[in-house]
Design a protein around this motif. Sequence first.
Motif, PDB file in Angstrom:
ATOM      1  N   ILE A  87     -17.933  55.918  53.485  1.00  0.00           N
ATOM      2  CA  ILE A  87     -19.551  56.047  53.721  1.00  0.00           C
ATOM      3  C   ILE A  87     -20.040  54.807  52.653  1.00  0.00           C
ATOM      4  O   ILE A  87     -19.148  54.724  51.412  1.00  0.00           O
ATOM      5  CB  ILE A  87     -20.045  57.171  53.391  1.00  0.00           C
ATOM      6  CG1 ILE A  87     -19.577  57.946  52.215  1.00  0.00           C
ATOM      7  CG2 ILE A  87     -20.069  58.161  54.485  1.00  0.00           C
ATOM      8  CD1 ILE A  87     -20.303  59.220  51.690  1.00  0.00           C
ATOM      9  N   LYS A  88     -21.029  54.303  52.800  1.00  0.00           N
ATOM     10  CA  LYS A  88     -21.703  53.191  51.731  1.00  0.00           C
ATOM     11  C   LYS A  88     -23.119  53.990  51.491  1.00  0.00           C
ATOM     12  O   LYS A  88     -23.734  54.284  52.584  1.00  0.00           O
ATOM     13  CB  LYS A  88     -21.932  51.778  52.278  1.00  0.00           C
ATOM     14  CG  LYS A  88     -22.287  50.884  51.123  1.00  0.00           C
ATOM     15  CD  LYS A  88     -22.391  49.650  52.049  1.00  0.00           C
ATOM     16  CE  LYS A  88     -23.331  49.385  53.194  1.00  0.00           C
ATOM     17  NZ  LYS A  88     -23.641  47.901  53.725  1.00  0.00           N
ATOM     18  N   ALA A  89     -23.678  53.963  50.223  1.00  0.00           N
ATOM     19  CA  ALA A  89     -24.729  54.541  49.846  1.00  0.00           C
ATOM     20  C   ALA A  89     -25.552  53.340  49.467  1.00  0.00           C
ATOM     21  O   ALA A  89     -25.265  52.310  48.720  1.00  0.00           O
ATOM     22  CB  ALA A  89     -24.607  55.591  48.992  1.00  0.00           C
ATOM     23  N   GLU A  90     -27.129  53.530  49.699  1.00  0.00           N
ATOM     24  CA  GLU A  90     -28.043  52.498  49.347  1.00  0.00           C
ATOM     25  C   GLU A  90     -29.355  53.132  49.074  1.00  0.00           C
ATOM     26  O   GLU A  90     -29.709  53.872  50.211  1.00  0.00           O
ATOM     27  CB  GLU A  90     -28.187  51.425  50.568  1.00  0.00           C
ATOM     28  CG  GLU A  90     -28.934  50.001  50.153  1.00  0.00           C
ATOM     29  CD  GLU A  90     -28.986  49.259  51.031  1.00  0.00           C
ATOM     30  OE1 GLU A  90     -29.678  48.063  50.717  1.00  0.00           O
ATOM     31  OE2 GLU A  90     -28.527  49.299  52.252  1.00  0.00           O
ATOM     32  N   ALA A 107     -23.422  56.979  67.842  1.00  0.00           N
ATOM     33  CA  ALA A 107     -24.644  56.545  67.552  1.00  0.00           C
ATOM     34  C   ALA A 107     -25.469  57.073  66.292  1.00  0.00           C
ATOM     35  O   ALA A 107     -26.070  56.345  65.672  1.00  0.00           O
ATOM     36  CB  ALA A 107     -25.825  56.981  68.591  1.00  0.00           C
ATOM     37  N   LYS A 108     -24.913  58.254  65.680  1.00  0.00           N
ATOM     38  CA  LYS A 108     -25.594  58.631  64.453  1.00  0.00           C
ATOM     39  C   LYS A 108     -24.495  57.940  63.191  1.00  0.00           C
ATOM     40  O   LYS A 108     -23.932  58.758  62.705  1.00  0.00           O
ATOM     41  CB  LYS A 108     -25.557  60.039  64.544  1.00  0.00           C
ATOM     42  CG  LYS A 108     -26.485  60.857  65.594  1.00  0.00           C
ATOM     43  CD  LYS A 108     -26.189  62.235  65.480  1.00  0.00           C
ATOM     44  CE  LYS A 108     -27.148  62.989  66.616  1.00  0.00           C
ATOM     45  NZ  LYS A 108     -27.062  64.357  66.758  1.00  0.00           N
ATOM     46  N   ASN A 109     -24.776  56.932  63.158  1.00  0.00           N
ATOM     47  CA  ASN A 109     -23.923  56.181  62.110  1.00  0.00           C
ATOM     48  C   ASN A 109     -24.668  56.112  60.573  1.00  0.00           C
ATOM     49  O   ASN A 109     -24.305  55.585  59.687  1.00  0.00           O
ATOM     50  CB  ASN A 109     -23.474  54.928  62.482  1.00  0.00           C
ATOM     51  CG  ASN A 109     -24.328  53.946  62.942  1.00  0.00           C
ATOM     52  OD1 ASN A 109     -25.542  53.889  62.303  1.00  0.00           O
ATOM     53  ND2 ASN A 109     -24.190  53.258  64.033  1.00  0.00           N
ATOM     54  N   THR A 110     -25.731  56.670  60.577  1.00  0.00           N
ATOM     55  CA  THR A 110     -26.627  56.377  59.291  1.00  0.00           C
ATOM     56  C   THR A 110     -27.081  58.018  58.989  1.00  0.00           C
ATOM     57  O   THR A 110     -27.573  58.508  59.800  1.00  0.00           O
ATOM     58  CB  THR A 110     -27.567  55.466  59.167  1.00  0.00           C
ATOM     59  OG1 THR A 110     -28.607  55.849  60.028  1.00  0.00           O
ATOM     60  CG2 THR A 110     -27.145  54.129  59.261  1.00  0.00           C
ATOM     61  N   LEU A 111     -27.260  58.294  57.664  1.00  0.00           N
ATOM     62  CA  LEU A 111     -27.688  59.735  57.407  1.00  0.00           C
ATOM     63  C   LEU A 111     -28.733  59.351  56.227  1.00  0.00           C
ATOM     64  O   LEU A 111     -28.352  58.895  54.999  1.00  0.00           O
ATOM     65  CB  LEU A 111     -26.673  60.717  56.949  1.00  0.00           C
ATOM     66  CG  LEU A 111     -27.064  61.893  56.527  1.00  0.00           C
ATOM     67  CD1 LEU A 111     -28.077  62.752  57.101  1.00  0.00           C
ATOM     68  CD2 LEU A 111     -25.965  62.397  55.876  1.00  0.00           C
ATOM     69  N   ASP A 112     -29.879  59.803  56.522  1.00  0.00           N
ATOM     70  CA  ASP A 112     -31.046  59.643  55.143  1.00  0.00           C
ATOM     71  C   ASP A 112     -31.212  60.857  54.412  1.00  0.00           C
ATOM     72  O   ASP A 112     -31.541  61.908  55.216  1.00  0.00           O
ATOM     73  CB  ASP A 112     -32.334  59.184  55.971  1.00  0.00           C
ATOM     74  CG  ASP A 112     -32.322  57.654  56.415  1.00  0.00           C
ATOM     75  OD1 ASP A 112     -31.419  57.076  55.957  1.00  0.00           O
ATOM     76  OD2 ASP A 112     -33.228  57.319  56.764  1.00  0.00           O
ATOM     77  N   THR A 133     -24.358  54.808  55.171  1.00  0.00           N
ATOM     78  CA  THR A 133     -23.780  54.313  56.344  1.00  0.00           C
ATOM     79  C   THR A 133     -22.339  54.767  56.544  1.00  0.00           C
ATOM     80  O   THR A 133     -21.490  54.308  55.610  1.00  0.00           O
ATOM     81  CB  THR A 133     -24.195  52.975  56.223  1.00  0.00           C
ATOM     82  OG1 THR A 133     -25.533  52.625  55.985  1.00  0.00           O
ATOM     83  CG2 THR A 133     -23.573  52.081  57.688  1.00  0.00           C
ATOM     84  N   LEU A 134     -21.809  55.106  57.887  1.00  0.00           N
ATOM     85  CA  LEU A 134     -20.680  55.611  58.074  1.00  0.00           C
ATOM     86  C   LEU A 134     -19.866  54.279  58.716  1.00  0.00           C
ATOM     87  O   LEU A 134     -20.517  53.607  59.616  1.00  0.00           O
ATOM     88  CB  LEU A 134     -20.582  56.709  59.015  1.00  0.00           C
ATOM     89  CG  LEU A 134     -19.271  57.305  59.435  1.00  0.00           C
ATOM     90  CD1 LEU A 134     -18.655  57.934  58.276  1.00  0.00           C
ATOM     91  CD2 LEU A 134     -19.676  58.202  60.519  1.00  0.00           C
TER      92      LEU A 134
END
Length: 328
Positions: free
Chosen positions: A67-70, A145-150, A135-136
């Motif tokens: 995962i990458k965080a932004e 499809a669910k490759n981002t998590l806010d 972001t995964l």
Amino acid sequence: MKYIKLFMLMVAAILFTACSDDETYNTDATTAVEFEKTTMTVKENEGLIKLPVKITGKRNGMIRLTIKAEGVDGSSEAPSYVAAKESANGSEGDYSITTKTLVVKTDTITSEVMNFEMKVLDDKIMNSDRKVRFTLSVEGAKLGAKNTLDVKIENDERTVYDLLAGDWVMSYSEVQFDKEGNPLMNEDGTPVVKDYTSDVTLSVITDDDSPLRGKQVLAYTSKFYFSLADSEVPLSWSFNYSYDEAAKNGQLNFNCTSKETIFSIQGYAFSWQVAKNNKLADGEIKGKFTVDENNVVSKEVTFNPNAALYISASGMSIPYINLKLQRK
């Protein structure tokens, strides 16, 4: 005997490491990886938070998840929030991540949930909500499809906006007129007035999904003296709210909309109005408040002394001046 056991443990460790390094990535085309959800809301005092990732399909090899965080800036949205900052190596921030990589070993399980973890850091001060987007990425499987998590981190201390709610007293002066409808004037050229006070309840929008949260404050009084009714009448209105965090000051602007009926009598629908270019119109009367270094809201909101607030309908109008709100 101790040396033999130690030697066997060392061999086992070497074999385990070699086995892990030699394991190949999954090649099964049915394997998919995605976040379980795309949005989460947490309080900043919740501590350790799980970020669930769902894995479906069989696996004939290992899968590596990263995962990458932004931070995500939503300062122009309503309700507003700002970009969350990651804390690394003890630096200040809003959250930290315990691990950014997970390795899933080979097996035949067709469904599994793995969890990344983040720790939310409570700053113990009042500030804006914050948001971070994870972001995964994956090796050894296809990405769903669910490759981002806010993740929205809600401030657990009350905001300036929320602190405005409660009981206030509004003072105001009603301009007096003679029998012909002309304003009575003092010798110094100021209008003759009668002073009044009214109990006012301010309510803020609590629905986080409302576009008006953080932008509007509702006000209601059970007694506002209205001379055309020769009595105290219940009235309501709204303030347009704004706050400058850097300058530590804000505005509650009395919102005057001629289309909004506030009181009806004898078939006349009265509304709040202001004067522009010597004519009644829609608009605002601006009020100011301050916030101290401890984020305490001033107990007084003062309005533009040169502005007059009118209750008006069909050519009939009563002006009010010297508006002020004081905390009870």
